[in-house]
Design a protein around this motif. Structure first.
Motif, PDB file in Angstrom:
ATOM      1  N   LYS A 132       0.842  -1.204   0.000  1.00 55.89           N
ATOM      2  CA  LYS A 132       0.000   0.000   0.000  1.00 55.89           C
ATOM      3  C   LYS A 132       0.880   1.258   0.000  1.00 55.89           C
ATOM      4  CE  LYS A 132      -3.597  -2.578   0.097  1.00 55.89           C
ATOM      5  NZ  LYS A 132      -4.326  -2.829  -1.183  1.00 55.89           N
ATOM      6  N   GLN A 133       1.835   1.264  -0.925  1.00 55.37           N
ATOM      7  CA  GLN A 133       2.852   2.315  -0.984  1.00 55.37           C
ATOM      8  C   GLN A 133       2.843   2.978  -2.356  1.00 55.37           C
ATOM      9  OE1 GLN A 133       6.728   0.765  -0.002  1.00 55.37           O
ATOM     10  NE2 GLN A 133       7.812   2.672  -0.459  1.00 55.37           N
ATOM     11  N   HIS A 134       3.209   4.260  -2.407  1.00 52.71           N
ATOM     12  CA  HIS A 134       3.315   5.010  -3.654  1.00 52.71           C
ATOM     13  C   HIS A 134       4.766   5.446  -3.820  1.00 52.71           C
ATOM     14  CE1 HIS A 134       1.439   7.455  -6.901  1.00 52.71           C
ATOM     15  NE2 HIS A 134       2.549   8.141  -6.758  1.00 52.71           N
ATOM     16  N   VAL A 135       5.289   5.368  -5.054  1.00 53.37           N
ATOM     17  CA  VAL A 135       6.662   5.797  -5.312  1.00 53.37           C
ATOM     18  C   VAL A 135       6.708   6.696  -6.540  1.00 53.37           C
ATOM     19  CG1 VAL A 135       7.690   3.735  -4.281  1.00 53.37           C
ATOM     20  CG2 VAL A 135       7.241   3.804  -6.751  1.00 53.37           C
ATOM     21  N   GLY A 214       9.600  14.018   2.192  1.00 56.48           N
ATOM     22  CA  GLY A 214       9.288  12.868   3.026  1.00 56.48           C
ATOM     23  C   GLY A 214       7.949  12.220   2.748  1.00 56.48           C
ATOM     24  N   LYS A 215       7.280  12.622   1.671  1.00 56.64           N
ATOM     25  CA  LYS A 215       5.935  12.106   1.378  1.00 56.64           C
ATOM     26  C   LYS A 215       5.950  10.856   0.492  1.00 56.64           C
ATOM     27  CE  LYS A 215       3.992  16.795   1.553  1.00 56.64           C
ATOM     28  NZ  LYS A 215       3.325  17.861   0.761  1.00 56.64           N
ATOM     29  N   THR A 216       7.067  10.597  -0.150  1.00 59.18           N
ATOM     30  CA  THR A 216       7.187   9.420  -1.013  1.00 59.18           C
ATOM     31  C   THR A 216       8.664   9.106  -1.147  1.00 59.18           C
ATOM     32  OG1 THR A 216       6.545   8.460  -3.164  1.00 59.18           O
ATOM     33  CG2 THR A 216       7.279  10.762  -3.171  1.00 59.18           C
ATOM     34  N   GLN A 217       9.003   8.109  -1.958  1.00 61.25           N
ATOM     35  CA  GLN A 217      10.406   7.797  -2.212  1.00 61.25           C
ATOM     36  C   GLN A 217      10.606   7.557  -3.695  1.00 61.25           C
ATOM     37  OE1 GLN A 217      10.573   3.735  -0.157  1.00 61.25           O
ATOM     38  NE2 GLN A 217      11.722   3.290  -2.025  1.00 61.25           N
ATOM     39  N   LEU A 218      11.874   7.655  -4.127  1.00 58.76           N
ATOM     40  CA  LEU A 218      12.214   7.390  -5.513  1.00 58.76           C
ATOM     41  C   LEU A 218      12.407   5.899  -5.739  1.00 58.76           C
ATOM     42  CD1 LEU A 218      14.836  10.188  -6.345  1.00 58.76           C
ATOM     43  CD2 LEU A 218      12.399  10.147  -6.904  1.00 58.76           C
ATOM     44  N   ALA A 219      12.038   5.451  -6.930  1.00 59.99           N
ATOM     45  CA  ALA A 219      12.326   4.088  -7.380  1.00 59.99           C
ATOM     46  C   ALA A 219      13.048   4.188  -8.717  1.00 59.99           C
ATOM     47  CB  ALA A 219      11.036   3.277  -7.528  1.00 59.99           C
ATOM     48  N   ALA A 220      13.944   3.239  -8.983  1.00 56.97           N
ATOM     49  CA  ALA A 220      14.794   3.300 -10.178  1.00 56.97           C
ATOM     50  C   ALA A 220      14.292   2.381 -11.277  1.00 56.97           C
ATOM     51  CB  ALA A 220      16.233   2.929  -9.816  1.00 56.97           C
ATOM     52  N   VAL A 221      14.377   2.853 -12.517  1.00 61.71           N
ATOM     53  CA  VAL A 221      14.126   1.992 -13.668  1.00 61.71           C
ATOM     54  C   VAL A 221      15.373   1.839 -14.523  1.00 61.71           C
ATOM     55  CG1 VAL A 221      11.653   2.424 -13.832  1.00 61.71           C
ATOM     56  CG2 VAL A 221      13.240   3.957 -14.992  1.00 61.71           C
ATOM     57  N   GLY A 458      12.607  20.485  -8.454  1.00 59.48           N
ATOM     58  CA  GLY A 458      11.427  21.311  -8.188  1.00 59.48           C
ATOM     59  C   GLY A 458      10.259  20.918  -9.060  1.00 59.48           C
ATOM     60  N   PHE A 459      10.534  20.596 -10.323  1.00 59.76           N
ATOM     61  CA  PHE A 459       9.479  20.163 -11.247  1.00 59.76           C
ATOM     62  C   PHE A 459       8.844  18.865 -10.744  1.00 59.76           C
ATOM     63  CE2 PHE A 459       7.894  17.778 -14.869  1.00 59.76           C
ATOM     64  CZ  PHE A 459       7.186  18.733 -15.584  1.00 59.76           C
ATOM     65  N   ILE A 460       9.679  17.918 -10.331  1.00 58.33           N
ATOM     66  CA  ILE A 460       9.165  16.632  -9.840  1.00 58.33           C
ATOM     67  C   ILE A 460       8.339  16.835  -8.573  1.00 58.33           C
ATOM     68  CG2 ILE A 460       9.823  14.390  -8.890  1.00 58.33           C
ATOM     69  CD1 ILE A 460      12.263  14.492 -10.777  1.00 58.33           C
ATOM     70  N   ALA A 461       8.859  17.630  -7.632  1.00 57.97           N
ATOM     71  CA  ALA A 461       8.145  17.865  -6.380  1.00 57.97           C
ATOM     72  C   ALA A 461       6.782  18.497  -6.610  1.00 57.97           C
ATOM     73  CB  ALA A 461       9.002  18.768  -5.470  1.00 57.97           C
ATOM     74  N   LYS A 462       6.682  19.307  -7.663  1.00 63.98           N
ATOM     75  CA  LYS A 462       5.437  20.006  -7.950  1.00 63.98           C
ATOM     76  C   LYS A 462       4.421  19.138  -8.673  1.00 63.98           C
ATOM     77  CE  LYS A 462       3.665  24.118 -10.362  1.00 63.98           C
ATOM     78  NZ  LYS A 462       4.034  25.300 -11.193  1.00 63.98           N
ATOM     79  N   HIS A 463       4.889  18.178  -9.456  1.00 59.41           N
ATOM     80  CA  HIS A 463       3.989  17.488 -10.386  1.00 59.41           C
ATOM     81  C   HIS A 463       3.643  16.048 -10.026  1.00 59.41           C
ATOM     82  CE1 HIS A 463       5.217  20.907 -12.968  1.00 59.41           C
ATOM     83  NE2 HIS A 463       4.012  20.738 -13.505  1.00 59.41           N
ATOM     84  N   TRP A 464       4.280  15.448  -9.025  1.00 58.11           N
ATOM     85  CA  TRP A 464       3.818  14.100  -8.731  1.00 58.11           C
ATOM     86  C   TRP A 464       2.445  14.185  -8.089  1.00 58.11           C
ATOM     87  CZ3 TRP A 464       3.245  11.340  -3.995  1.00 58.11           C
ATOM     88  CH2 TRP A 464       3.671  11.999  -2.842  1.00 58.11           C
ATOM     89  N   LYS A 465       1.569  13.248  -8.429  1.00 57.40           N
ATOM     90  CA  LYS A 465       0.133  13.464  -8.292  1.00 57.40           C
ATOM     91  C   LYS A 465      -0.382  13.458  -6.855  1.00 57.40           C
ATOM     92  CE  LYS A 465      -1.020   8.596  -9.219  1.00 57.40           C
ATOM     93  NZ  LYS A 465      -1.515   7.671 -10.251  1.00 57.40           N
ATOM     94  N   ASN A 466       0.392  12.966  -5.901  1.00 55.91           N
ATOM     95  CA  ASN A 466      -0.095  12.952  -4.519  1.00 55.91           C
ATOM     96  C   ASN A 466       0.276  14.187  -3.725  1.00 55.91           C
ATOM     97  OD1 ASN A 466      -1.161  10.476  -5.074  1.00 55.91           O
ATOM     98  ND2 ASN A 466      -0.335   9.470  -3.261  1.00 55.91           N
ATOM     99  N   THR A 467       0.880  15.183  -4.404  1.00 57.39           N
ATOM    100  CA  THR A 467       1.219  16.416  -3.681  1.00 57.39           C
ATOM    101  C   THR A 467       0.011  17.328  -3.622  1.00 57.39           C
ATOM    102  OG1 THR A 467       2.065  17.340  -5.756  1.00 57.39           O
ATOM    103  CG2 THR A 467       3.656  16.334  -4.244  1.00 57.39           C
TER     104      THR A 467
END
Length: 467
Positions: A132-135, A214-221, A458-467
């Motif tokens: 039940k985690q979002h990345v 601290g609201k999510t974490q990065l995952a690598a592809v 800054g772009f990533i922090a602003k646009h990931w959907k759970n912010t």
């Protein structure tokens, strides 16, 4: 199965955590604490298996009990039984006596990255649903990883995807494959820089994720993710079994920039597959060739070539080989790479000579690339993409024993690189498969940003959907 860092100062992790972590906390890359080993008798018993059945045999020891066997089999069946356009999944095409190309471009984005990333998307969805985690997926691409990652992960309910590519330094087909995929969770960023700039941003972001609050974490592809390497081991076994292995040895030529695909071949050998030679095939960005031919690891200026997926000077996965060459001494690897960031380095001669027992290398310029495209077409009416052409040329230049089958990894479909085909003078125009026939009519969506880490973060922090 436990995984340890190549720099020796991060805690060992299980498969699930390695899948989600990417870089270790000490900046290293995760590798298995020990490798499974298969006897010749066991490998021989795998003849006649489907690709997905073979994949289970090879990969299940790495997953172990992190995923129940029946669930892992289902993921493999969905990946290799559905997502690829050829029933053989990785068909072999003969060019000459004991000379072959293994076509790894029959997946949805026409590149070998589909083998790992179609599976990675399913693995991520499974693990994240369970937790039940979002990345946030953050990746850098020199052309093919981006589209394969987006295609593999776009349906994942628990991820947002941010892919960085070097602005105006990938082919138009490669760019459009990324930027025409619609989805609220998909974000393409064109960075005014080169691939190494993009890769540095990804590594720096994994090292300090505070920009996410601290609201999510990065995952690598990227191929720093162990699951990518794990999935690529399988097709070495597949090719060998198709051509008489394990009762005869094989040689492979691998077009490579980030060293992940050829490192998978090295692991296949360590796991028991008879491989007599691995050829590192590079373009003018030849740091790997300079090391393997002369024991000198030195970062030079990155050049733009007809084979953009290999326009890489910092080969991340090479660290995994250095770890083995140094007797799995993480602190020695850390010191070596810190010195490499300042100038040229070499390793002890006996370590280098040990590597040369298996590895050869060659660097092929644009002229050699187009000459090979034309030569193979004239001989066989078979069209190579520029990366595979480099692999074929390197294989022919470095081959040790003509009696041993030489298999070049066909890493991409020629339609992805029409400019290189045009420059070769071949009287044939590569066409896109039916499922991509309208690619140039689709609407693109991407954001161009400066080569500036705070701007990208800054772009990533602003646009990931759970912010």
């Amino acid at each position: 199965m436990r995984y340890i860092s190549t720099r020796g100062e991060a805690p060992a992790l299980g498969f699930e955590d390695v899948l989600l972590t990417g870089l270790a906390t000490d900046g290293g890359l995760y590798v298995p604490e020990s490798l499974p080993h298969f006897s010749l008798e066991e490998i021989r018993s795998w003849r006649g298996l489907s690709y997905s059945e073979l994949a289970f045999k090879v990969m299940h020891p790495f997953v172990d009990d992190a995923i129940p066997a029946e669930d892992f089999r289902r993921m493999l069946d969905e990946t290799y039984g559905v997502a690829f356009a050829h029933k053989a999944v990785a068909p072999l095409v003969q060019l000459d006596t004991n000379e072959w190309v293994m076509e790894l471009f029959r997946g949805p984005t026409l590149a070998f990255k589909d083998f790992a990333l179609q599976l990675l998307g399913r693995l991520l969805d499974y693990v994240l649903e369970k937790r039940k985690q979002h990345v946030v997926i953050m990746g850098a691409t020199s052309g093919d990883t981006g589209s394969a990652a987006i295609e593999g992960c776009r349906r994942c309910e628990h991820v947002d995807i941010f892919i960085l590519h070097p602005h105006e330094r990938v082919s138009e087909v490669q760019r459009r494959q990324m930027t025409t995929v619609k989805g609220d969770n998909i974000h393409n960023i064109a960075v005014r820089g080169n691939f190494d700039d993009c890769q540095r941003m990804v590594k720096a972001s994994f090292g300090d994720q505070s920009f996410l609050g601290g609201k999510t974490q990065l995952a690598a592809v990227n191929s720093i993710n162990w699951a990518r390497i794990m999935a690529q081991i399988v097709y070495y076994f597949h090719a060998s079994l198709a051509l008489g292995g394990p009762d005869r040895s094989m040689a492979f030529s691998v077009p490579t920039g980030n060293f992940g695909d050829i490192f998978a071949g090295y692991l296949a050998k360590k796991m028991g597959l008879p491989i007599s030679q691995l050829v590192i095939a590079t373009n003018r960005n030849d740091i790997l060739h300079r090391f393997m031919s002369g024991n000198r690891y030195e970062q030079l200026n990155l050049e733009h070539t007809l084979s953009p997926s290999m326009d890489i000077m910092v080969s991340s996965n090479f660290e995994r080989l250095l770890f083995d060459l140094h007797g799995r001494d993480g602190l020695a690897v850390k010191e070596l790479l810190e010195n490499a960031a300042k100038g040229p380095v070499s390793i002890e001669d006996y370590r280098w000579r040990h590597a040369r027992k298996l590895f050869d290398s060659d660097a092929v310029d644009d002229e050699g690339t187009t000459d090979t495209i034309r030569e193979v077409f004239d001989q066989n009416e078979y069209l190579l993409d520029p990366h595979t052409a480099i692999g074929v040329r390197a294989a022919r230049n470095c081959r040790r024993d003509p009696a041993i089958p030489m298999i070049t990894l066909g890493t991409a479909h020629p339609a992805k690189f029409p400019d290189a085909v045009l420059r070769s003078g071949v009287k044939a125009e590569p066409s896109l498969p039916v499922h991509m026939s309208d690619l140039f009519e689709r609407e693109e969506q991407y954001t161009v940003l400066d080569n500036d880490l705070p701007a990208v973060q800054g772009f990533i922090a602003k646009h990931w959907k759970n912010t």
